[in-house]
Write an enzyme that holds these catalytic residues in place. Sequence first.
Site, mmCIF file in Angstrom:
data_model
loop_
_atom_site.group_PDB
_atom_site.id
_atom_site.type_symbol
_atom_site.label_atom_id
_atom_site.label_comp_id
_atom_site.label_asym_id
_atom_site.label_seq_id
_atom_site.Cartn_x
_atom_site.Cartn_y
_atom_site.Cartn_z
ATOM 1 N N MET A 31 -32.236 -1.206 20.352
ATOM 2 C CA MET A 31 -33.308 -0.208 20.361
ATOM 3 C C MET A 31 -34.536 -0.788 21.061
ATOM 4 O O MET A 31 -35.662 -0.314 20.851
ATOM 5 C CB MET A 31 -33.639 0.231 18.936
ATOM 6 C CG MET A 31 -32.437 0.897 18.265
ATOM 7 S SD MET A 31 -32.862 2.060 16.963
ATOM 8 C CE MET A 31 -33.724 0.998 15.837
ATOM 9 N N GLY A 37 -33.117 -12.824 18.924
ATOM 10 C CA GLY A 37 -31.869 -12.394 18.293
ATOM 11 C C GLY A 37 -31.055 -11.546 19.268
ATOM 12 O O GLY A 37 -29.863 -11.798 19.504
ATOM 13 N N HIS A 38 -31.714 -10.557 19.864
ATOM 14 C CA HIS A 38 -31.023 -9.732 20.873
ATOM 15 C C HIS A 38 -30.550 -10.612 22.034
ATOM 16 O O HIS A 38 -29.441 -10.448 22.557
ATOM 17 C CB HIS A 38 -31.963 -8.683 21.469
ATOM 18 C CG HIS A 38 -32.480 -7.682 20.485
ATOM 19 N ND1 HIS A 38 -33.796 -7.632 20.108
ATOM 20 C CD2 HIS A 38 -31.849 -6.680 19.822
ATOM 21 C CE1 HIS A 38 -33.974 -6.628 19.262
ATOM 22 N NE2 HIS A 38 -32.804 -6.044 19.062
ATOM 23 N N GLN A 62 -30.946 7.920 13.461
ATOM 24 C CA GLN A 62 -30.745 6.916 12.410
ATOM 25 C C GLN A 62 -32.015 6.639 11.621
ATOM 26 O O GLN A 62 -32.027 5.767 10.766
ATOM 27 C CB GLN A 62 -30.143 5.631 12.987
ATOM 28 C CG GLN A 62 -31.075 4.813 13.880
ATOM 29 C CD GLN A 62 -30.332 3.652 14.546
ATOM 30 O OE1 GLN A 62 -29.554 3.853 15.472
ATOM 31 N NE2 GLN A 62 -30.571 2.450 14.068
ATOM 32 N N ARG A 188 -39.201 -5.335 13.838
ATOM 33 C CA ARG A 188 -40.214 -4.857 12.872
ATOM 34 C C ARG A 188 -41.156 -5.972 12.431
ATOM 35 O O ARG A 188 -42.191 -5.685 11.826
ATOM 36 C CB ARG A 188 -39.534 -4.216 11.666
ATOM 37 C CG ARG A 188 -38.882 -2.881 12.010
ATOM 38 C CD ARG A 188 -38.406 -2.136 10.776
ATOM 39 N NE ARG A 188 -38.010 -0.775 11.090
ATOM 40 C CZ ARG A 188 -36.766 -0.378 11.340
ATOM 41 N NH1 ARG A 188 -35.777 -1.256 11.330
ATOM 42 N NH2 ARG A 188 -36.498 0.890 11.618
#
Length: 295
Positions: A31, A37-38, A62, A188
Site C-alpha cells: 500500500m 520491511g517492504h 480493507q 503507520r
Amino acid sequence: MEIINRRQRMASVARKLRREEDKTIGLVPTMGALHDGHLSLVREARRMCDVVIVSVFVNPTQFGAGEDFERYPRDLTGDTTKLADYNVDYIFAPPVEEVYPKGFATYITVEGLSETMEGAARPGHFRGVATILTVLFNTVRPDFAFFGQKDAQQTLVVKRLVRDLAFDLEVVVLPTVREQSGLALSSRNAYLTDEQHRAAAVLYRALAQAREVYMEGERNARRLAEAVRAQVDAEPLARLEYVGVVDAESMEKYDRIPEERPVLIALAAQVGRTRLIDNIIIQPARQKARTTSEP
Ligand code: PAF
C-alpha cells in the site's frame, strides 16, 4: 522502471513477459509508504525472479468506517525513488476506480481464518485483502508473491486463498524487519510522536517476554497471553486491544499448546491514536526452539 496505472496495460505487459519472453514474475503487493520491511521483500523478489512488479495501492475495501484510509500515508514519488534503487521493473499504481469500477460487486471471503483477531477487530478487513489480491493475482499472474510475517494472519489468509482458488503461484513469507528497539517496521509508525515511538517498543518486549515464559516450560495459552498483557499494561501510552495465542498454521485456538505445534502469539495495541500489530512464532520446543522475526 515503468509506472503503470491501467489494469489492462499491466495485464498485457505481464502476459507478454510470460509468454514471449518466458520470464518468471515476482509480485510485491504493497500500500506504498515503503519502508525497509517492504524493501526486504523487493530484494528477495529481485533475487528469485526475472521480473519484479511492485503494486502500490491503498485499498479502500480493507479499511473499515472510521479507520485511517483517508490519512494513510501516500508518497508515490518517494516510493518510486526507493524502488529504482532496487532495480524494480514495474510499479503498478492504479487509481481506485481502475480497480473498483462502477458496479464492482464481487468480493472474496476466506472463511475460518478471517473472523478472529484482526478479523474480529476489523470486520471486513480480510474480505478487502482477499478481494484486492485476487484482482492483483489475476491481473499480473505472478509466479511468486511476497508478504511480510508482520501481518501473520494475512499470510495465512493469502495462502488459503491461493490454495482454494487454485492460483498458480507461490506465496513467499519473509521475516518481520525491526528497529533496534524491536519495534516492527510499519507505515503507520509515521503517525507516532517521538515519545510514542519509544513507548511502542513495549509491543515486541511483551512478545519476547511471552517467549521467555514459553521457554521456561509454560504451555498454558492464557498465561502466555497474560505475560503479554502485563508488559503492555505497564506502558502508560499503550493500550492492548487483543492478544491471541493460536496455532501458527491453522489458527486453532489453544488452551494448552501441544508440544509438537508451532504457536503464533499475535497482538494489536493502540499507542496514542495509532493502531499497531505485531507477532512472534515459536517453533516446537523439541526442535531447537527459535522464533522468527528476531530484531
Ligand atoms: O499488507 C498490505 O500492505 C496489504 O494488506 C496488501 C497485501 C498490499 C493488500 O492491500
